[in-house]
Structures are given as structure tokens and as C-alpha cells.
Design a protein around this motif. Structure first.
Motif, PDB file in Angstrom:
ATOM      1  N   GLU A  40      49.875  46.461  35.548  1.00 32.55           N
ATOM      2  CA  GLU A  40      50.016  46.308  34.179  1.00 32.55           C
ATOM      3  C   GLU A  40      48.766  45.259  33.769  1.00 32.55           C
ATOM      4  OE1 GLU A  40      53.065  45.307  30.988  1.00 32.55           O
ATOM      5  OE2 GLU A  40      53.739  47.266  32.154  1.00 32.55           O
ATOM      6  N   CYS A  41      48.142  45.588  32.598  1.00 31.00           N
ATOM      7  CA  CYS A  41      47.213  44.613  31.878  1.00 31.00           C
ATOM      8  C   CYS A  41      48.016  43.695  30.930  1.00 31.00           C
ATOM      9  CB  CYS A  41      46.362  45.250  31.017  1.00 31.00           C
ATOM     10  SG  CYS A  41      45.223  44.366  29.866  1.00 31.00           S
TER      11      CYS A  41
ATOM     12  N   HIS B 170      48.900  46.135  28.054  1.00 23.91           N
ATOM     13  CA  HIS B 170      50.062  46.760  28.911  1.00 23.91           C
ATOM     14  C   HIS B 170      49.725  48.059  29.449  1.00 23.91           C
ATOM     15  CE1 HIS B 170      52.330  43.047  27.859  1.00 23.91           C
ATOM     16  NE2 HIS B 170      52.017  43.371  26.466  1.00 23.91           N
ATOM     17  N   SER B 171      48.555  48.329  29.570  1.00 28.12           N
ATOM     18  CA  SER B 171      47.923  49.788  30.032  1.00 28.12           C
ATOM     19  C   SER B 171      48.489  49.677  31.406  1.00 28.12           C
ATOM     20  CB  SER B 171      46.547  49.994  29.647  1.00 28.12           C
ATOM     21  OG  SER B 171      46.364  51.339  30.438  1.00 28.12           O
ATOM     22  N   ASN B 172      48.612  50.661  32.226  1.00 29.64           N
ATOM     23  CA  ASN B 172      48.476  50.908  33.580  1.00 29.64           C
ATOM     24  C   ASN B 172      47.386  51.411  34.162  1.00 29.64           C
ATOM     25  OD1 ASN B 172      51.346  49.708  34.008  1.00 29.64           O
ATOM     26  ND2 ASN B 172      52.184  51.809  33.709  1.00 29.64           N
ATOM     27  N   LYS B 173      46.444  51.678  33.361  1.00 30.17           N
ATOM     28  CA  LYS B 173      45.068  52.128  33.985  1.00 30.17           C
ATOM     29  C   LYS B 173      44.159  51.082  34.392  1.00 30.17           C
ATOM     30  CE  LYS B 173      45.346  56.208  31.114  1.00 30.17           C
ATOM     31  NZ  LYS B 173      44.778  56.941  29.909  1.00 30.17           N
ATOM     32  N   THR B 174      44.505  50.397  35.464  1.00 32.90           N
ATOM     33  CA  THR B 174      43.671  49.558  35.947  1.00 32.90           C
ATOM     34  C   THR B 174      43.073  49.450  37.206  1.00 32.90           C
ATOM     35  OG1 THR B 174      45.544  48.397  36.894  1.00 32.90           O
ATOM     36  CG2 THR B 174      45.129  47.641  34.859  1.00 32.90           C
TER      37      THR B 174
ATOM     38  N   CYS C 199      41.039  46.130  33.619  1.00 32.99           N
ATOM     39  CA  CYS C 199      41.795  47.336  32.719  1.00 32.99           C
ATOM     40  C   CYS C 199      40.569  48.126  32.218  1.00 32.99           C
ATOM     41  CB  CYS C 199      42.396  46.494  31.473  1.00 32.99           C
ATOM     42  SG  CYS C 199      43.118  47.860  30.381  1.00 32.99           S
TER      43      CYS C 199
ATOM     44  N   GLU D  70      46.765  39.149  39.536  1.00 31.62           N
ATOM     45  CA  GLU D  70      47.973  39.783  39.722  1.00 31.62           C
ATOM     46  C   GLU D  70      49.036  38.642  39.414  1.00 31.62           C
ATOM     47  OE1 GLU D  70      50.805  42.147  42.462  1.00 31.62           O
ATOM     48  OE2 GLU D  70      48.815  41.592  43.439  1.00 31.62           O
TER      49      GLU D  70
END
Length: 95
Positions: free
Chosen positions: A2-3, A7-11, A25, A34
Motif C-alpha cells: 500500500e502506498c 493508500h492505493s494498492n496499485k504499486t 505507486c 516497505e
């Protein structure tokens, strides 16, 4: 992953930095690792170095004993001295 910014999960993985996996991200472009590690010295070491200085030891002698670089110790002494000047000036103005 998570960014931390959006807070996007597209990383996606984005290489390594000092042996740790980096990520980027896809939404906001932020680069991050991390797990962030704590940097610097603990308060016990700082207090020990400052006590040694106040007892008359030189900066390089403190460096030899503790392993803390002398310029780091000088910075700590300068920071503490600024706080002491504020306290001394306050007590002189308001007896």
C-alpha cells in the motif's frame, strides 16, 4: 503493498536501495520502501556523550570511547547549548 501517500494498492517493484526492496505507486508516482528503519543514536548514547563532554573530555576522545563521530557530538552540544541559552536568558529577565 500500500502506498503511504494515497493508500492505493496499485504499486510495483522498483529496484533496490541499500539492500531493501523499493516500490513505486502507479497512481501518484511516489517511491517508497516497505519498512523504514530507525536512524540515529539512542538517547542513552547521546546523554553519555554529553556527560563526557561536560566532565572535560575532548570530542575526539569521546569518539574513541563511544564510536560516535566527533562532528555528531559537536552538533548535539550546539543544540543543547541553544536550549540552555534560552533558559538562562529567561531566568535573567524574570528573576
Amino acid at each position: 503493498m500500500e502506498c503511504p501517500r494515497c493508500h492505493s494498492n496499485k504499486t510495483h517493484k522498483y529496484g533496490h536501495q541499500r539492500g531493501k526492496q523499493r516500490y513505486k505507486c502507479n497512481e501518484c508516482g511516489r517511491q517508497f520502501i516497505e519498512v523504514k528503519t530507525e536512524r540515529g543514536y539512542d538517547e542513552k548514547t547521546k546523554l553519555l556523550c554529553l556527560k563526557m563532554y561536560l566532565n572535560g573530555m575532548g570530542f575526539r576522545a569521546i569518539e574513541r570511547v563511544t564510536g560516535v563521530h566527533h562532528t555528531t557530538i559537536i552538533g548535539w552540544v550546539k543544540k543543547i547549548s541553544l536550549r540552555l541559552k534560552d533558559v538562562c536568558c529567561f531566568t535573567l529577565i524574570n528573576p
